[in-house]
Design a protein around this motif. Structure first.
Motif, mmCIF file in Angstrom:
data_model
loop_
_atom_site.group_PDB
_atom_site.id
_atom_site.type_symbol
_atom_site.label_atom_id
_atom_site.label_comp_id
_atom_site.label_asym_id
_atom_site.label_seq_id
_atom_site.Cartn_x
_atom_site.Cartn_y
_atom_site.Cartn_z
ATOM 1 N N TYR A 15 0.829 -1.204 0.000
ATOM 2 C CA TYR A 15 0.000 0.000 0.000
ATOM 3 C C TYR A 15 0.867 1.258 0.000
ATOM 4 C CZ TYR A 15 -3.440 3.499 1.540
ATOM 5 O OH TYR A 15 -4.244 4.609 1.641
ATOM 6 N N ASP A 16 0.519 2.226 -0.843
ATOM 7 C CA ASP A 16 1.219 3.509 -0.879
ATOM 8 C C ASP A 16 0.349 4.580 -0.232
ATOM 9 O OD1 ASP A 16 3.471 2.558 -2.279
ATOM 10 O OD2 ASP A 16 2.409 2.733 -4.192
ATOM 11 N N LEU A 17 0.957 5.434 0.587
ATOM 12 C CA LEU A 17 0.223 6.491 1.253
ATOM 13 C C LEU A 17 -0.487 7.379 0.227
ATOM 14 C CD1 LEU A 17 2.761 7.599 4.020
ATOM 15 C CD2 LEU A 17 0.770 6.097 4.264
ATOM 16 N N TYR A 18 -1.728 7.748 0.532
ATOM 17 C CA TYR A 18 -2.559 8.517 -0.386
ATOM 18 C C TYR A 18 -2.658 9.993 0.019
ATOM 19 C CZ TYR A 18 -6.534 9.533 -3.465
ATOM 20 O OH TYR A 18 -7.354 10.060 -4.447
ATOM 21 N N PHE A 19 -3.045 10.261 1.241
ATOM 22 C CA PHE A 19 -3.159 11.628 1.745
ATOM 23 C C PHE A 19 -1.906 12.101 2.473
ATOM 24 C CE2 PHE A 19 -7.783 10.456 1.744
ATOM 25 C CZ PHE A 19 -8.205 11.401 0.828
ATOM 26 N N TYR A 20 -1.197 11.169 3.097
ATOM 27 C CA TYR A 20 -0.050 11.498 3.948
ATOM 28 C C TYR A 20 1.271 11.346 3.201
ATOM 29 C CZ TYR A 20 -2.853 11.569 8.271
ATOM 30 O OH TYR A 20 -3.758 11.870 9.252
ATOM 31 N N GLN A 21 2.285 12.054 3.691
ATOM 32 C CA GLN A 21 3.650 11.842 3.230
ATOM 33 C C GLN A 21 4.598 12.041 4.414
ATOM 34 O OE1 GLN A 21 4.944 14.604 0.249
ATOM 35 N NE2 GLN A 21 4.156 16.415 1.297
ATOM 36 N N GLN A 22 5.653 11.271 4.394
ATOM 37 C CA GLN A 22 6.663 11.375 5.457
ATOM 38 C C GLN A 22 7.589 12.540 5.165
ATOM 39 O OE1 GLN A 22 9.032 7.819 5.895
ATOM 40 N NE2 GLN A 22 9.782 8.422 7.934
#
Length: 355
Positions: A346-353
């Motif tokens: 799964y790849d983050l959709y709304f969030y980013q590090q």
């Protein structure tokens, strides 16, 4: 004797017919079920639909439905209409530059959508000239005088405060209102059920399989105050469902906590994760805005996440639009952040590090 029998039979028949008529009227009344939403209700009979929302009541004659033209004051309304493929019915919007959905900018560019105001003022002349069937607003007291003027000129105003709901699935259920008014009742019900099922499936995976000692802090300073949610508010509910062990989960109430930096640092200096950081794109920017942020363990370890992955050049954030209707995606993002092994592909959709 025969006349008396006939008269008695007639009276009994009349009473029976009256009773059946009352029962028929009773069965015509129908209430839409909201499992999670607490601030809204829909009552319906053969002739009208009545919506009660945040202390306001509005009724619609069914002969006037579905709504064909609408103007909206909230980006949430844009999201709900887009979900039901009814965006073409929007004839005007407020605060256009703060709406993420690119279809609105396209509509403004080709003049199919008008700019009709902002959070401080409505352009009543433009609205009255184009006279939409409905305006969708929230109960912003600053705009009350404008709403009153519009209502006095025969324009209906529907007040929806989905942001006040304490459960993320409660916000999703507001789609049912749009389904009723815009002729997409079945589609709305199906969509709500799909999101609920997705949310429950993700929550089950996290709650049954997640292992580890995770703890979480949220938000950043606003001036000299650090606003954080109590455990009764929506943001904390999402963290709890994602098994994030929110550091202020023992605090209750319907209003956010107003804390100092020292209070948050004392409680959360050792927290594993820091989420819902805003207005920065890197750890360096974050530290530059307030150097003491670097004292937190989550910052030192680089476990800081902003929900600005889907933000356009003007600063409009899809987290506050699509995210209202897709808490299942937000929950999946949080599950990935807290327990990455549970969602390896799964790849983050709304969030980013933040790096």
């Amino acid at each position: 004797m025969i006349k008396k029998f006939i008269l008695t039979s007639f009276v009994l028949l009349a009473i029976s017919s009256c009773k059946q008529s009352k029962e028929a009227v009773k069965t015509e009344q129908e209430n839409t079920t909201f499992q999670f939403a607490k601030n809204i209700s829909i009552e319906e009979n053969n002739e009208t639909i009545t919506i009660k929302s945040s202390g306001n009541t509005i009724s619609f004659d069914k002969k006037d439905l579905p709504i064909k033209t609408v103007m909206v004051e909230t980006s949430a309304a844009v999201t709900f209409l887009d979900q039901l493929e009814s965006l073409d019915l929007i004839k005007g919007v407020c605060d256009a530059d703060f709406i993420y959905n690119p279809k609105i900018a396209e509509g403004i560019a080709n003049k199919s959508i008008l700019k009709v105001g902002n959070s401080n003022e409505l352009f009543t002349e433009i609205i009255l000239k184009n006279k939409p069937q409905l305006i969708i607003a929230n109960s912003n007291p600053v705009l009350a005088k404008y709403h009153q003027q519009l209502e006095q000129n025969g324009i209906k105003v529907l007040y929806l405060d989905e942001y006040k709901e304490q459960n993320p699935l409660g916000q999703v259920e507001y789609l049912k209102v749009f389904g009723k008014l815009f002729g997409k009742d079945t589609e709305a019900e199906k969509r709500v059920e799909t999101v609920k099922n997705n949310y429950d499936s993700i929550k089950t995976i996290i709650q049954t399989k997640a292992e580890g000692n995770v703890s979480t802090i949220v938000n950043t300073m606003y001036g000299d105050i650090w606003y954080v949610p109590t455990n009764d508010l929506l943001q904390a509910k999402l963290i709890d469902d994602a098994k994030g062990n929110y550091i202020f989960k023992n605090k209750t109430g319907e209003n956010s906590l107003s804390l100092t930096f020292e209070e948050v640092y004392t409680a959360g200096k050792s927290a594993n994760y820091w989420i819902n950081v805003t207005n920065v794109n890197s750890l360096a920017e974050m530290k530059a805005s307030y150097p003491n942020y670097a004292w937190f363990d989550a910052f030192k370890k680089g476990n800081v996440y902003a929900y600005n992955k889907r933000m356009n050049a003007k600063g409009s954030n899809d987290y506050f639009e699509q995210g209202i209707l897709r808490p299942d995606i937000i929950l999946n993002d949080l599950g990935k952040i807290f327990y990455p092994n549970l969602f390896p592909t799964y790849d983050l959709y709304f969030y980013q590090q933040l790096k």
